[in-house]
Design a protein around this motif. Sequence first.
Motif, short mmCIF file in Angstrom:
data_model
loop_
_atom_site.label_atom_id
_atom_site.label_comp_id
_atom_site.label_asym_id
_atom_site.label_seq_id
_atom_site.Cartn_x
_atom_site.Cartn_y
_atom_site.Cartn_z
N SER A 247 0.84 -1.20 0.00
CA SER A 247 0.00 0.00 0.00
C SER A 247 0.87 1.25 0.00
CB SER A 247 -0.90 0.02 1.25
OG SER A 247 -1.84 -1.01 1.23
N TYR A 248 0.41 2.26 -0.70
CA TYR A 248 1.12 3.53 -0.78
C TYR A 248 0.17 4.69 -0.47
CZ TYR A 248 4.82 1.08 -3.42
OH TYR A 248 5.82 0.23 -3.82
N THR A 250 -0.43 8.05 -2.02
CA THR A 250 -0.02 8.64 -3.29
C THR A 250 -0.49 10.08 -3.45
OG1 THR A 250 -1.99 7.90 -4.47
CG2 THR A 250 -0.14 6.36 -4.35
N LEU A 251 0.04 10.72 -4.46
CA LEU A 251 -0.26 12.12 -4.76
C LEU A 251 -0.50 12.25 -6.26
CD1 LEU A 251 -0.16 15.05 -3.41
CD2 LEU A 251 2.15 15.17 -4.35
N THR A 252 -1.65 12.78 -6.64
CA THR A 252 -1.91 12.95 -8.07
C THR A 252 -1.08 14.10 -8.63
OG1 THR A 252 -3.74 14.53 -7.80
CG2 THR A 252 -4.29 12.17 -7.75
N GLN A 253 -0.97 14.14 -9.95
CA GLN A 253 -0.27 15.26 -10.58
C GLN A 253 -0.98 16.58 -10.31
OE1 GLN A 253 2.59 15.31 -12.54
NE2 GLN A 253 3.01 13.16 -12.10
N ARG A 277 -5.60 10.08 -11.58
CA ARG A 277 -4.47 9.35 -11.00
C ARG A 277 -3.38 9.01 -12.02
NH1 ARG A 277 -6.33 4.80 -6.86
NH2 ARG A 277 -4.10 4.99 -6.43
N GLU A 280 0.49 9.36 -11.01
CA GLU A 280 0.53 9.78 -9.61
C GLU A 280 1.89 9.49 -8.99
OE1 GLU A 280 -2.62 7.78 -7.59
OE2 GLU A 280 -1.77 5.79 -7.86
N LEU A 281 2.19 10.22 -7.94
CA LEU A 281 3.50 10.19 -7.30
C LEU A 281 3.41 9.54 -5.93
CD1 LEU A 281 4.29 13.96 -8.00
CD2 LEU A 281 4.93 12.01 -9.44
N VAL A 282 4.57 9.12 -5.40
CA VAL A 282 4.68 8.64 -4.02
C VAL A 282 5.80 9.45 -3.36
CG1 VAL A 282 5.04 6.67 -2.51
CG2 VAL A 282 3.95 6.33 -4.73
N GLN A 289 6.21 16.46 -0.79
CA GLN A 289 4.86 16.82 -1.26
C GLN A 289 4.74 18.33 -1.39
OE1 GLN A 289 2.14 18.33 0.79
NE2 GLN A 289 0.98 18.46 -1.13
#
Length: 298
Positions: A247-248, A250-253, A277, A280-282, A289
Amino acid sequence: MTLRFDDRVAIVTGAGGGLGRAYALDLASRGAKVVVNDLGGARDGSGSSLSAAQSVVDEIIAAGGEAMANGASVTDEAAVAKMVAFVKERWGRIDILINNAGILRDKTFVKMTHDDFRQVVDVHLMGSVICTKAVWEIMRQQAYGRVLMTTSSTGLYGNFGQANYGAAKMGLVGLMKTLSIEGAKYNIKVNTIAPLAATRMTEDLMPPELLSRMGPETVVPAAVFLVSDDAPSNACINAGGGGFERSYVTLTQGIHVAPEDMTAETIAARFEEISDRTGELVPDTGGAQGAVALSGAK
């Protein structure tokens, strides 16, 4: 390659039964000296008895391993400190801590009392804080430590009637993330497991046919790996019934807008774009962030 834990000392909380017992038995079979900690209370946290912990110790010793029983409540700072001091004096080090102890007080939020909420948070979240704090300096000084938190699919994704449990369990993910950063220079690796297993905690939450395929032994492989010498850090593994996933958070663009467009109306109009999504970034840290948010280079 067989993972071994010779000369390692492990503390497993809530190890009188279920997952904790399975972790303790497996670590001991791989050479670890194990502290079997268990308050011996009911599922809601009431009562206490050392018999469950001692029974697991007896199993380990009968199989040729080395272990000791301890009945400290993870919420009792003095008792935990006494446990840690005794283990350090007897075995000289503490290498592994598995924060597994927990209780349930499931109710819908409208029926849940403040005490129901506090007790669950105290055991799961603060109990993990207290135990980890008690071993942290020892691990720093010996430049080696492996700490495993226990989250849940409820904490990660939500579940009806478990607001207290979910809040505590997601809190443990945040605790892991910061401690994995702070422990890095001291070779202290901190991870989290999200187990799905047939235990006393879940016996009335899943149907019997599902429980029959989800014994604690189906979670053990992930837990043991996450406290091994070659463990990663800042990883959350979901485990149960033969399935293992990661599980992560995450962060969308997302979007980046000019000052004149920073309005609620812009968010409403572009919410689908913000939620996309794709790519998307981790982020590795909270600061990462923030850098993304301020960069404008999506």
